[in-house]
Design an enzyme around this catalytic site. Structure first.
Site, PDB file in Angstrom:
ATOM      1  N   THR A   1       1.127  -0.835   0.594  1.00  0.00           N
ATOM      2  CA  THR A   1       0.212   0.259  -0.085  1.00  0.00           C
ATOM      3  C   THR A   1       0.401   1.188  -0.323  1.00  0.00           C
ATOM      4  O   THR A   1       1.779   1.181   0.266  1.00  0.00           O
ATOM      5  CB  THR A   1      -1.368   0.332   1.241  1.00  0.00           C
ATOM      6  OG1 THR A   1      -0.105  -0.125   2.479  1.00  0.00           O
ATOM      7  CG2 THR A   1      -1.709  -1.397   0.954  1.00  0.00           C
ATOM      8  N   ASP A   2       0.300   2.100  -0.153  1.00  0.00           N
ATOM      9  CA  ASP A   2       1.111   3.574  -0.212  1.00  0.00           C
ATOM     10  C   ASP A   2       0.550   4.451   0.991  1.00  0.00           C
ATOM     11  O   ASP A   2       0.026   3.716   1.819  1.00  0.00           O
ATOM     12  CB  ASP A   2       0.575   4.465  -1.124  1.00  0.00           C
ATOM     13  CG  ASP A   2      -1.069   4.938  -2.160  1.00  0.00           C
ATOM     14  OD1 ASP A   2      -1.663   4.426  -0.233  1.00  0.00           O
ATOM     15  OD2 ASP A   2      -1.401   5.485  -2.496  1.00  0.00           O
ATOM     16  N   GLN A   3       1.234   5.830   0.938  1.00  0.00           N
ATOM     17  CA  GLN A   3       0.342   6.192   2.491  1.00  0.00           C
ATOM     18  C   GLN A   3      -1.016   6.659   3.125  1.00  0.00           C
ATOM     19  O   GLN A   3      -1.316   6.746   4.251  1.00  0.00           O
ATOM     20  CB  GLN A   3       1.301   7.761   3.088  1.00  0.00           C
ATOM     21  CG  GLN A   3       2.783   7.651   3.204  1.00  0.00           C
ATOM     22  CD  GLN A   3       3.643   9.135   2.750  1.00  0.00           C
ATOM     23  OE1 GLN A   3       2.730  10.123   2.554  1.00  0.00           O
ATOM     24  NE2 GLN A   3       4.073   9.336   4.035  1.00  0.00           N
TER      25      GLN A   3
END
Length: 135
Positions: free
Chosen positions: A15-17
């Protein structure tokens, strides 16, 4: 045609932030699903390669409908589009744990002789098994 459902849990590293699955990870999800699809049919991808056959991806298409998030449990529904010849085409639907369709995809892989690196026809034992499943 023959359909198989695989499940996986989204890892944090995918996942990203914002906690959303990065689009690049979906190719890995499809690969896992294809290998399970083949195993469920009674074939080992590892044995296929040991027998001199590899299946490189020729074409890969995605349509992202809704995001997946960290710790989601996803179901990847893998369906054989048509009986294979020198290539094999899979259609995919990916659902979240609420059974919401979040992604559709299609992949085309080509049967290749590992020694010559040339396309070959689908192995007969796989075709025979698929025909049994279809009847």
């Amino acid at each position: 045609m023959f359909t198989y459902r695989s499940t996986l849990r989204v890892r944090y590293a995918e996942t990203d932030q914002m906690g959303v699955v990065h689009h690049g990870n979906y190719a890995s999800y499809l690969e896992l699903a294809r290998i399970e699809w083949l195993e469920n049919l009674g074939f080992s991808y590892k044995k296929l390669e040991a027998d001199g056959v590899m299946l490189p991806v020729y074409d890969l298409k995605f349509s992202f409908k809704s995001p997946a998030y960290f710790d989601d449990t996803l179901t990847v529904e893998t369906t054989l589009a048509t009986l294979p010849s020198a290539s094999i085409i899979f259609d995919y639907n990916i659902y979240n744990e609420d059974q919401k369709l979040i992604t559709t995809a299609q992949s085309t892989l080509v049967f290749v002789d590992m020694k010559t690196r040339r396309p070959i026809r689908c192995p007969e034992n796989i075709l025979d098994r698929l025909k049994q499943e279809g009847s």
